[in-house]
Design an enzyme around this catalytic site. Structure first.
Site, mmCIF file in Angstrom:
data_model
loop_
_atom_site.group_PDB
_atom_site.id
_atom_site.type_symbol
_atom_site.label_atom_id
_atom_site.label_comp_id
_atom_site.label_asym_id
_atom_site.label_seq_id
_atom_site.Cartn_x
_atom_site.Cartn_y
_atom_site.Cartn_z
ATOM 1 N N ASP A 130 -7.890 -5.473 -0.013
ATOM 2 C CA ASP A 130 -8.328 -6.327 -1.121
ATOM 3 C C ASP A 130 -7.930 -7.790 -0.968
ATOM 4 O O ASP A 130 -8.340 -8.622 -1.773
ATOM 5 C CB ASP A 130 -7.743 -5.782 -2.435
ATOM 6 C CG ASP A 130 -8.357 -4.436 -2.782
ATOM 7 O OD1 ASP A 130 -7.606 -3.485 -3.021
ATOM 8 O OD2 ASP A 130 -9.596 -4.346 -2.751
ATOM 9 N N HIS A 138 0.853 -1.197 0.000
ATOM 10 C CA HIS A 138 0.000 0.000 0.000
ATOM 11 C C HIS A 138 0.886 1.243 0.000
ATOM 12 O O HIS A 138 1.951 1.254 0.613
ATOM 13 C CB HIS A 138 -0.894 0.016 1.254
ATOM 14 C CG HIS A 138 -2.082 0.902 1.110
ATOM 15 N ND1 HIS A 138 -2.023 2.253 1.354
ATOM 16 C CD2 HIS A 138 -3.356 0.640 0.724
ATOM 17 C CE1 HIS A 138 -3.213 2.783 1.130
ATOM 18 N NE2 HIS A 138 -4.041 1.825 0.741
HETATM 19 C C1 SDX Z 1 -6.314 -0.092 -2.872
HETATM 20 O O1 SDX Z 1 -4.569 4.434 -2.104
HETATM 21 C C2 SDX Z 1 -5.490 3.808 -1.434
HETATM 22 O O2 SDX Z 1 -5.875 4.163 -0.354
HETATM 23 C C3 SDX Z 1 -6.055 2.619 -2.155
HETATM 24 C C4 SDX Z 1 -7.044 1.777 -1.369
HETATM 25 C C5 SDX Z 1 -8.318 2.516 -1.087
HETATM 26 O O3 SDX Z 1 -9.021 2.137 -0.149
HETATM 27 O O4 SDX Z 1 -8.658 3.443 -1.875
HETATM 28 O O5 SDX Z 1 -6.470 1.332 -0.163
HETATM 29 C C6 SDX Z 1 -7.462 0.538 -2.172
HETATM 30 O O6 SDX Z 1 -6.113 0.224 -4.016
HETATM 31 C C7 SDX Z 1 -5.404 -1.021 -2.115
HETATM 32 C C8 SDX Z 1 -4.165 -1.465 -2.972
HETATM 33 C C9 SDX Z 1 -4.628 -2.578 -3.881
HETATM 34 N N1 SDX Z 1 -3.584 -2.934 -4.853
HETATM 35 C C10 SDX Z 1 -2.956 -4.123 -4.775
HETATM 36 O O7 SDX Z 1 -3.112 -4.939 -3.865
HETATM 37 C C11 SDX Z 1 -2.054 -4.385 -5.960
HETATM 38 C C12 SDX Z 1 -0.712 -4.915 -5.450
HETATM 39 N N2 SDX Z 1 -0.041 -3.817 -4.746
HETATM 40 C C13 SDX Z 1 0.907 -3.038 -5.480
HETATM 41 O O8 SDX Z 1 0.589 -2.824 -6.815
HETATM 42 C C14 SDX Z 1 1.417 -1.829 -4.694
HETATM 43 O O9 SDX Z 1 1.666 -2.263 -3.423
HETATM 44 C C15 SDX Z 1 0.580 -0.572 -4.624
HETATM 45 C C16 SDX Z 1 0.197 -0.075 -5.963
HETATM 46 C C17 SDX Z 1 -0.646 -0.812 -3.812
HETATM 47 C C18 SDX Z 1 1.416 0.495 -3.921
HETATM 48 O O10 SDX Z 1 2.524 0.707 -4.717
HETATM 49 P P1 SDX Z 1 3.576 1.891 -4.411
HETATM 50 O O11 SDX Z 1 3.230 2.614 -3.173
HETATM 51 O O12 SDX Z 1 3.728 2.699 -5.653
HETATM 52 O O13 SDX Z 1 4.872 1.120 -4.055
HETATM 53 P P2 SDX Z 1 5.857 0.528 -5.105
HETATM 54 O O14 SDX Z 1 5.131 -0.061 -6.272
HETATM 55 O O15 SDX Z 1 6.884 1.565 -5.372
HETATM 56 O O16 SDX Z 1 6.479 -0.698 -4.280
HETATM 57 C C19 SDX Z 1 7.626 -0.534 -3.447
HETATM 58 C C20 SDX Z 1 8.396 -1.834 -3.583
HETATM 59 C C21 SDX Z 1 8.746 -2.169 -5.030
HETATM 60 O O17 SDX Z 1 9.886 -2.996 -4.972
HETATM 61 P P3 SDX Z 1 11.373 -2.307 -5.236
HETATM 62 O O18 SDX Z 1 11.255 -1.526 -6.529
HETATM 63 O O19 SDX Z 1 11.609 -1.421 -4.037
HETATM 64 O O20 SDX Z 1 12.324 -3.459 -5.309
HETATM 65 O O21 SDX Z 1 7.556 -2.929 -3.138
HETATM 66 C C22 SDX Z 1 7.310 -3.793 -4.238
HETATM 67 C C23 SDX Z 1 7.611 -3.021 -5.512
HETATM 68 O O22 SDX Z 1 7.983 -3.912 -6.552
HETATM 69 N N3 SDX Z 1 5.891 -4.169 -4.165
HETATM 70 C C24 SDX Z 1 5.430 -5.401 -4.335
HETATM 71 C C25 SDX Z 1 4.047 -5.302 -4.119
HETATM 72 N N4 SDX Z 1 3.719 -4.026 -3.840
HETATM 73 C C26 SDX Z 1 4.868 -3.330 -3.882
HETATM 74 N N5 SDX Z 1 6.049 -6.560 -4.650
HETATM 75 C C27 SDX Z 1 5.248 -7.639 -4.734
HETATM 76 N N6 SDX Z 1 3.904 -7.634 -4.535
HETATM 77 C C28 SDX Z 1 3.279 -6.475 -4.226
HETATM 78 N N7 SDX Z 1 1.955 -6.472 -4.035
#
Ligand code: SDX
Length: 436
Positions: free
Chosen positions: A371, A313
Site C-alpha cells: 500500500d 505487515h
Molecule cells: C495489507 O494480511 C495481508 O496479507 C494484508 C495485505 C493483503 O494483500 O491482503 O498485505 C494488505 O493490508 C497490507 C498492510 C496495510 N496496512 C498498513 O500499512 C497499516 C500500517 N501497518 C500496521 O497497522 C501494521 O503493520 C499491520 C496491521 C499491517 C500489521 O500489524 P501486526 O502484525 O499486528 O503487528 P503489530 O501491530 O503488533 O506491530 C508490531 C510492532 C508494534 O510496536 P511494539 O508494540 O512492538 O512497540 O510494530 C509497530 C507496532 O506499534 N508497528 C508500527 C507499524 N506497524 C507496526 N509502527 C509504526 N508504523 C507502522 N506502520
C-alpha cells in the site's frame, strides 16, 4: 497435506494426562499441529486472538515466505507474473491452478468480457447514496445487491454456479467501481467496451465521457493491469478470511464477497493505501522532506496513535515484493506522464530511506508493504484517493473467489465457529426493576 514423522505432545503440570497431537506438513512453509481433537480430549480451547499462530485451512493457491519476502501464486513468483503475464492470465491461474495457453486465455478473456455489463436496475441503488458517499460504502452495497439479480447462480455447492459467479464477479467489479466513481463525479456512467482489455476497459469506463473519444494510454493500461496482478491474492489475510468464514455458512458468493469488501475497507488492511497517501499529503503540507524527522518522532511516540501507513505487515518481516514492483510501476507511470519530479513520490522515497535506517523500524522489521506506493501510482493515473481501496477490492475479487471455491470444494470444510475464553459475569438472577 501429509502426516509428518514428527508428533506434538502436550503435557500439563497439574497431572492431567499427556495429549499427543499429529503434525502435518505442506509442500513448503511451516508445519501445523492438528488441534481439532484438543477440546474433546482436554476440555480446553487454544487461545490466539488475531490468529498470530493459527492456520485456518489448507490451501494450494498462494504462499508467502515473510522472512524472504517471497510471494507465489500457485507456485509462480509474483515478480515473474507481474512482468511476463497479464491480469487475465493471473485470474485463470488463481481460479484453475494453471496459466492458460493462448487459446484458453482467449476463451477465458472473452467469457469475462461478455459479463462486464450489470443489470440496468443497479444504477437505481446508487441513486440512494449521497453524491459524496465513500466509494467503499457504495461498493459494499452494490456487490451485495448483485445477489438479487442472479438467482440462477447462488447455490455455492453447485460447481457450475460457483464458476459463473466467479466470472460475473471478476467481470463486473470494474464496471461497479467505475459507476461509483462516476456517481461521485456527477458524470454519466460509461458502458463497457468489448474491444478493450480488462484494464483498458476500466480506464475507459472511468475517464471517458459521452462528449469525446477517450484513447487508452498503453503505459497506464499496463501499469493498472500490473497493479491488479499485485493485489490479486495474499493467503488468509483479514478480508480473505472474512470471505471464507462468511461463505462457510453456505451463503451465496456475492454476499460473501461483499463481506470481503467491507473488511478490506479498514485502514489496517486495504484502506491503508488511501491512508498512506493522506499521510504523505499531510507531511507535504507541514513542510515536506524537512518534516520527515518530526513525523517519524510522532510515529515512535506510542501516545500519538500515529502509524507509518503503508509500512509493516503481519507476515512480511522483509520487503514486501509487491512494494518493490509498485515502486518500479510508479517510476514508469510518472515518467510517461512527465511527473518524474512528483513531490509526493520523492517524499515517499525519502521517507522509506529514513525509516529503513531507523532502529525503531529495523528492530520491528517494518518495511514498505503493497500500500505504500500504490496510492502514488493510482493518483498519477487520475484515480481519486477515495477510490484506491475500491480498486484494491476490484483486483482482490479473483483471490477471494478462488479461496472461497477452494474451501467449498474441500470435503473437510465445516461452518466456521470459533470459541472463546469467557471472562464475564457468572450465572446470576435478574432482580425486579424496583429492587435494582
Ligand atoms: C495489507 O494480511 C495481508 O496479507 C494484508 C495485505 C493483503 O494483500 O491482503 O498485505 C494488505 O493490508 C497490507 C498492510 C496495510 N496496512 C498498513 O500499512 C497499516 C500500517 N501497518 C500496521 O497497522 C501494521 O503493520 C499491520 C496491521 C499491517 C500489521 O500489524 P501486526 O502484525 O499486528 O503487528 P503489530 O501491530 O503488533 O506491530 C508490531 C510492532 C508494534 O510496536 P511494539 O508494540 O512492538 O512497540 O510494530 C509497530 C507496532 O506499534 N508497528 C508500527 C507499524 N506497524 C507496526 N509502527 C509504526 N508504523 C507502522 N506502520
Amino acid at each position: 497435506m501429509k502426516l509428518a514423522d514428527n508428533k506434538a505432545t502436550l503435557s500439563f503440570s497439574n497431572g492431567s494426562p499427556d495429549v499427543e497431537l499429529p503434525v502435518y506438513q505442506g509442500t513448503v512453509g511451516p508445519d501445523v499441529i492438528d488441534i481439532r481433537k484438543l477440546y474433546a480430549q482436554t476440555g480446553m480451547f487454544t487461545y490466539d486472538p488475531g490468529f498470530m499462530s493459527t492456520g485456518s485451512c489448507q490451501s494450494a493457491i498462494t504462499y508467502i515466505d515473510g522472512d524472504k519476502g517471497e510471494l507465489l501464486y500457485r507456485g509462480y513468483p509474483i515478480e515473474q507474473l507481474a512482468t511476463q503475464c497479464d491480469f487475465m492470465e493471473t485470474c485463470h491461474l488463481l481460479l484453475y491452478g494453471e496459466l492458460p495457453n493462448a487459446e484458453d486465455k482467449r476463451k477465458f478473456s472473452r467469457t469475462v468480457t461478455m459479463h462486464t455489463m450489470v443489470n440496468e436496475q443497479m444504477q437505481f441503488f446508487l441513486r440512494g447514496f449521497r453524491r459524496d458517499a465513500h466509494p467503499m460504502a457504495i461498493m459494499t452495497g452494490l456487490v451485495g445487491a448483485l445477489s438479487a439479480f442472479y438467482h440462477d447462480s447462488t447455490d455455492i455447492n453447485n460447481p457450475e454456479h460457483r464458476e459463473i459467479s466467479a466470472i460475473r464477479l471478476i467481470a463486473k467489479m470494474p464496471t461497479l467501481v467505475a459507476m461509483a466513481y462516476k456517481y461521485n463525479a456527477g458524470q454519466p456512467y460509461i458502458y463497457p467496451k468489448n474491444d478493450l482489455s480488462y484494464a483498458g476497459n476500466f480506464l475507459h469506463m472511468m475517464f471517458a465521457t459521452p462528449c469525446e473519444e477517450y484513447v487508452v494510454n498503453p503505459v497506464l493500461e499496463r501499469a493498472l493491469d500490473r497493479i491488479f496482478i499485485l493485489h490479486a491474492d495474499h493467503e488468509q489475510n483479514a478480508s480473505t478470511s472474512t470471505v471464507r468464514l462468511c461463505g462457510s455458512s453456505g451463503t451465496n458468493p456475492f454476499a460473501a464477497i461483499a463481506a470481503g469488501v467491507a473488511c478490506l475497507w479498514g485502514p489496517a488492511h486495504g484502506g491503508a493505501n488511501e491512508a498512506a497517501l493522506n499521510m504523505l499529503h499531510d507531511i507535504q503540507r507541514q513542510g515536506g522532506v524537512d518534516k520527515i524527522g518530526d513525523f517519524i518522532k510522532q510515529v515512535k511516540d506510542k501516545n500519538s496513535g500515529i502509524k507509518l501507513m503503508g509500512f509493516g505487515h503481519r507476515v512480511y518481516k522483509n520487503y514486501d515484493p509487491r512494494a518493490k514492483l509498485m515502486q518500479e510501476t510508479c517510476k514508469e507511470v510518472l515518467g510517461e506522464l512527465g511527473l518524474q519530479n512528483d513531490p509526493l513520490f520523492k517524499l515517499a522515497m525519502a521517507l522509506e530511506k529514513i525509516a529503513l535506517e531507523d532502529e525503531y523500524f529495523v528492530s520491528r522489521k517494518l518495511y514498505p508493504n503493497v500500500d505504500f506506493y500504490s496510492g502514488i501510482v493510482q493518483r498519477a493515473i487520475g484515480i481519486p484517493v477515495g477510490l484506491f481501496t475500491a480498486v484494491f477490492a476490484l483486483a482482490r475479487t479473483v483471490g477471494w473467489i478462488a479461496q472461497l471455491n477452494e474451501m467449498i470444494g474441500d470435503p473437510e470444510y465445516k461452518i466456521g465457529r470459533p470459541r472463546q475464553l469467557y471472562t464475564g459475569a457468572i450465572r446470576r438472577d435478574v432482580l425486579d426493576l424496583a429492587k435494582r
